[in-house]
Design a protein around this motif. Structure first.
Motif, short mmCIF file in Angstrom:
data_model
loop_
_atom_site.label_atom_id
_atom_site.label_comp_id
_atom_site.label_asym_id
_atom_site.label_seq_id
_atom_site.Cartn_x
_atom_site.Cartn_y
_atom_site.Cartn_z
N GLU A 193 0.83 -1.21 0.00
CA GLU A 193 0.00 0.00 0.00
C GLU A 193 0.87 1.26 0.00
O GLU A 193 0.57 2.24 -0.69
N THR A 194 1.98 1.22 0.77
CA THR A 194 2.92 2.35 0.78
C THR A 194 3.57 2.51 -0.59
O THR A 194 3.68 3.63 -1.12
N ASP A 195 4.01 1.38 -1.18
CA ASP A 195 4.64 1.42 -2.50
C ASP A 195 3.68 1.96 -3.55
O ASP A 195 4.06 2.77 -4.41
N ILE A 196 2.43 1.50 -3.51
CA ILE A 196 1.43 1.94 -4.49
C ILE A 196 1.15 3.43 -4.35
O ILE A 196 1.03 4.17 -5.36
N LEU A 212 4.11 5.21 -5.83
CA LEU A 212 4.10 5.07 -7.29
C LEU A 212 3.00 5.93 -7.91
O LEU A 212 3.17 6.50 -9.00
N THR A 213 1.88 6.03 -7.22
CA THR A 213 0.78 6.87 -7.72
C THR A 213 1.21 8.34 -7.78
O THR A 213 0.97 9.05 -8.77
N SER A 247 3.74 8.71 -10.49
CA SER A 247 3.08 8.64 -11.79
C SER A 247 2.39 9.96 -12.13
O SER A 247 2.46 10.44 -13.29
N ASP A 248 1.75 10.55 -11.13
CA ASP A 248 1.09 11.84 -11.37
C ASP A 248 2.10 12.91 -11.74
O ASP A 248 1.87 13.72 -12.67
N GLU A 249 3.23 12.96 -11.05
CA GLU A 249 4.28 13.94 -11.34
C GLU A 249 4.87 13.71 -12.72
O GLU A 249 5.10 14.66 -13.48
#
Length: 476
Positions: free
Chosen positions: A124-127, A130-131, A134-136
């Motif tokens: 959950e921390t990794d996701i 990554l989210t 990904s947005d950046e």
């Protein structure tokens, strides 16, 4: 008439043969069946063991019912009851093993649940990271891509000839060089912009792929965690039922054991032949034996060290004497060497001089673990050392052997092993550990301490200290 007489004799022989074939080997067959049961039982699965125990308990209960209440204080009834207790003990042991197995499974599931929860938390921390990344990356890519599109449109509008025109229409060489450098820099900037767009697109794609994989792994771990929790919950419930069942079996076992002890005590009072209660606590007995073993090893080392010292002293004296007296002294020394003929076997006296009749034999009367012989005698009867030796243990326990003494004897057996004797269930002890006692010397007074049905002396011979042997061959 002769034929009729012959027929009668043949019939009598056959009848006698049938009688002995049926009745005589019953105890032997029973013992053989019991031995076979023990050997086969250990090779069975837990489920098969439980089935065998249930069948044996059914058979022994039927036998107890057939004997009836009027037979309760008989040896046969008590032996049958002890057989039942043995199966109940096996059932308890099996339950203990199953409970331990359930506890191990619960521990494994708890560990697995903890690991799953930690892995899910990490995913959950990794996701989340990554989210955000990904947005950046998406913002950077959109900006770079927009610039790239603008450059493509500008190039399309200007066409390929515009660059050549710009160079050919230069008024002088300086302007040409300036325009060339500008075109070169714009081209390099366009190249770098394209590479940046490509790199950002690849990184954004890889980030999204990693995020999708982790999201998939998270979903799988959440399913596993749910299954683990369900298994853990059902295992805990099953363990609780096992523990409840174990308590019921423990109660039944203790009840039957108490009944057996009470009947045995009454039987021994009626016959005045006392011994030990048959259902001893094995852990207590093992602890006592371990203590005896420790003491035996310590005194064995002391005795061997003393023997070595004596031999060295004797050798020095002989050497000195030989140097002084010559050959005549050597001959004298040779003729005075002690003989070892009598030390090949001990000749013991009875441990209770007032009672030389064995009232409970070695391994007899239903005592599968009866490791000595018993001499029933009034409380306070003199108990003596069966042979000379050193007292290695004097203990006063309220269980097992009660007040007991162990002697390590000077002489060894024919195999060269040290021999130990044990005198148990005394009312008082007249010696201490480390005392040297002679054959026939009073070492204690009989009683009924520890695991005892009444006043008697329990006498054991051990050679070496861990192996009990039948004392009869050592007694008069």
């Amino acid at each position: 008439m002769k034929q009729q007489g012959l027929f009668i004799r043949i019939f009598a022989v056959l009848l006698a043969f049938c009688f002995f074939a049926v009745s005589a080997p019953v105890s032997l067959v029973a013992k053989a069946d019991d031995t076979q049961y023990s050997e086969d039982y250990e090779n069975l699965s837990p489920e098969e063991k439980q089935a065998v125990i249930e069948q044996k308990l059914k058979e022994v209960n039927e036998k107890l019912n057939s004997l009836g209440e009027q037979s309760k204080e008989t040896e046969e009834y008590i032996n049958t009851l002890d057989e039942k207790i043995k199966y109940l003990k096996n059932e308890l042991t099996l339950s203990e093993q199953e409970i331990e197995s359930s506890k191990e499974k619960i521990t494994f599931l708890e560990t697995q649940q903890q690991e799953n929860e930690q892995q899910i938390a990490q995913l959950e921390t990794d996701i989340a990271e990554l989210t955000q990344k990904s947005d950046e990356l998406q913002v950077q890519f959109d900006s770079s891509y927009q610039l790239y599109c603008q450059r493509i449109r500008a190039l399309y509008v200007s066409g390929d000839t515009s660059i050549l025109t710009m160079l050919l229409t230069c008024p002088d060489i300086s302007t040409l060089l300036t325009r060339y450098e500008m075109i070169k820099r714009v081209s390099q900037s366009d190249k770098e912009l394209l590479q940046s767009v490509q790199s950002q697109a690849q990184e954004l794609s890889a980030t999204k792929t990693s995020m999708e994989n982790k999201q998939k792994q998270l979903t799988e771990d959440q399913i596993t965690l749910k299954e683990t929790k369900e298994n853990l919950s059902s295992s805990i419930t099953y363990l609780e039922s096992q523990q409840t069942s174990y308590q019921e079996k423990q109660t039944a076992y203790e009840s039957e054991k108490s009944e057996s002890d009470k009947l045995l005590e009454q039987l021994h009072q009626d016959t005045q032949t006392y011994s030990e209660y048959r259902n001893q606590d094995q852990a207590e007995l093992e602890a006592v034996n371990a203590e005896i073993a420790k003491a035996a090893e310590e005194y064995k080392k002391k005795m061997e060290a003393q023997t070595t010292t004596k031999k060295q002293t004797t050798t020095k004296k002989e050497t000195s004497s030989n140097k002084t007296d010559g050959e005549s002294t050597t001959a004298a020394t040779t003729t005075t060497q002690p003989t070892t003929e009598d030390s090949s076997r001990l000749h013991m006296t009875y441990p209770v001089p007032s009672q030389t009749k064995i009232t409970c034999d070695y391994g007899s009367a239903g005592y599968e673990g009866h490791t000595g012989v018993d001499f029933s005698c009034p409380t306070g009867s003199a108990v003596v050392a069966a042979e000379s030796g050193t007292v290695i243990i004097k203990k006063e326990l309220n269980y097992s052997y009660g007040y007991y003494v162990v002697i390590m004897h000077d002489k060894k057996d024919s195999a060269g092993n040290y021999v130990y004797t044990l005198y148990a269930h005394n009312s008082s002890i007249a010696v201490s550990a480390g005392d040297y006692v002679t054959k026939g010397q009073i070492i204690a007074y009989s009683g009924s301490t520890g695991n005892s049905t009444g006043p008697h002396c329990h006498f054991e011979v051990r050679t070496p200290y861990s192996d009990c042997v039948n004392p009869k061959p050592y007694l008069p």
